[in-house]
Motif scaffolding. Structure first.
Motif, PDB file in Angstrom:
ATOM      1  N   TRP A 110       6.898   3.946  10.523  1.00  0.00           N
ATOM      2  CA  TRP A 110       5.460   4.193  10.389  1.00  0.00           C
ATOM      3  C   TRP A 110       4.888   3.779   9.043  1.00  0.00           C
ATOM      4  O   TRP A 110       3.668   3.810   8.859  1.00  0.00           O
TER       5      TRP A 110
ATOM      6  N   GLN B  31       4.299   1.060   7.751  1.00  0.00           N
ATOM      7  CA  GLN B  31       3.349  -0.056   7.877  1.00  0.00           C
ATOM      8  C   GLN B  31       1.925   0.426   8.156  1.00  0.00           C
ATOM      9  O   GLN B  31       0.963  -0.272   7.863  1.00  0.00           O
ATOM     10  N   TYR B  32       1.782   1.616   8.699  1.00  0.00           N
ATOM     11  CA  TYR B  32       0.466   2.155   9.029  1.00  0.00           C
ATOM     12  C   TYR B  32      -0.087   3.078   7.943  1.00  0.00           C
ATOM     13  O   TYR B  32      -1.234   3.499   8.015  1.00  0.00           O
ATOM     14  N   HIS B  33       0.729   3.379   6.960  1.00  0.00           N
ATOM     15  CA  HIS B  33       0.353   4.362   5.942  1.00  0.00           C
ATOM     16  C   HIS B  33      -0.266   3.713   4.709  1.00  0.00           C
ATOM     17  O   HIS B  33       0.185   3.907   3.587  1.00  0.00           O
ATOM     18  N   SER B  34      -1.332   2.994   4.933  1.00  0.00           N
ATOM     19  CA  SER B  34      -2.099   2.445   3.804  1.00  0.00           C
ATOM     20  C   SER B  34      -2.955   3.573   3.235  1.00  0.00           C
ATOM     21  O   SER B  34      -3.218   4.568   3.924  1.00  0.00           O
TER      22      SER B  34
ATOM     23  N   ARG C 285      -6.116   3.703   2.846  1.00  0.00           N
ATOM     24  CA  ARG C 285      -7.294   3.866   3.700  1.00  0.00           C
ATOM     25  C   ARG C 285      -6.948   4.656   4.959  1.00  0.00           C
ATOM     26  O   ARG C 285      -7.655   5.601   5.328  1.00  0.00           O
ATOM     27  N   ASN C 286      -5.881   4.279   5.642  1.00  0.00           N
ATOM     28  CA  ASN C 286      -5.512   4.966   6.879  1.00  0.00           C
ATOM     29  C   ASN C 286      -5.161   6.427   6.629  1.00  0.00           C
ATOM     30  O   ASN C 286      -5.517   7.309   7.420  1.00  0.00           O
ATOM     31  N   LEU C 287      -4.453   6.688   5.545  1.00  0.00           N
ATOM     32  CA  LEU C 287      -4.093   8.074   5.238  1.00  0.00           C
ATOM     33  C   LEU C 287      -5.328   8.886   4.878  1.00  0.00           C
ATOM     34  O   LEU C 287      -5.443  10.054   5.268  1.00  0.00           O
TER      35      LEU C 287
ATOM     36  N   LEU D  88      -8.390   8.389   6.009  1.00  0.00           N
ATOM     37  CA  LEU D  88      -9.109   8.656   7.258  1.00  0.00           C
ATOM     38  C   LEU D  88      -8.419   9.743   8.078  1.00  0.00           C
ATOM     39  O   LEU D  88      -9.079  10.604   8.677  1.00  0.00           O
ATOM     40  N   ALA D  89      -7.094   9.726   8.103  1.00  0.00           N
ATOM     41  CA  ALA D  89      -6.357  10.775   8.806  1.00  0.00           C
ATOM     42  C   ALA D  89      -6.590  12.127   8.140  1.00  0.00           C
ATOM     43  O   ALA D  89      -6.765  13.151   8.814  1.00  0.00           O
TER      44      ALA D  89
ATOM     45  N   TYR E 277      -0.975  15.107   4.632  1.00  0.00           N
ATOM     46  CA  TYR E 277      -1.664  13.829   4.448  1.00  0.00           C
ATOM     47  C   TYR E 277      -2.063  13.618   2.989  1.00  0.00           C
ATOM     48  O   TYR E 277      -2.011  12.505   2.470  1.00  0.00           O
TER      49      TYR E 277
ATOM     50  N   LEU F  27      -0.908  10.488   0.799  1.00  0.00           N
ATOM     51  CA  LEU F  27      -1.905   9.625   0.167  1.00  0.00           C
ATOM     52  C   LEU F  27      -1.612   9.448  -1.315  1.00  0.00           C
ATOM     53  O   LEU F  27      -1.627   8.324  -1.835  1.00  0.00           O
TER      54      LEU F  27
END
Length: 122
Positions: free
Chosen positions: A32, A34-37, A39-41, A43-44, A87, A91
């Motif tokens: 995972w 690869q999805y933990h930029s 920005r993505n974190l 937003l989560a 999160y 982050l």
């Protein structure tokens, strides 16, 4: 590296470092990262804060310790608070920040910004 879902049976203080390491391992074994930029974190995190807010949305003022809450309500609150914390830790980690040190520095900064001017007497 194998992720272990086992937790100690006796309560102990958990460090931000331990959370960071466990979260990194959790994400790594699942591919995972690869999805933990950042920005993505973020937003989560915002989404989880929204879920946390929903718990309190229509309750009005709530007494400290939540004396009138059911154990299920308290468990749900604990889960949502945990999601927010996890999160936030992730982050900070992907941004290369030491969250514990940043928080301590912020407390010091706030102490200077808001000095004690009137102490309560016993």
């Amino acid at each position: 590296m194998e992720y272990s879902s086992e937790f100690p049976t006796t309560p102990k203080d958990v460090s931000l470092q331990e959370l960071r390491e466990r979260l990194a391992e959790f994400a790594e074994v699942r591919g995972w990262e690869q999805y933990h930029s950042p920005r993505n974190l973020l937003l989560a995190l915002v989404g989880e804060v929204g879920e946390l807010s929903e718990i309190f949305q229509w309750k009005g003022e709530v007494a400290r310790g939540l004396p009138n809450w059911s154990s299920d309500d308290k468990e749900h609150l604990g889960e949502e608070l945990s999601d927010v914390l996890l999160y936030l830790v992730q982050l900070a980690d992907v941004c290369g920040l030491d969250l514990g040190q940043a928080a301590l520095a912020k407390i010091v900064k706030n102490g200077k910004k808001y000095p004690v001017t009137n102490q309560k007497e016993n």
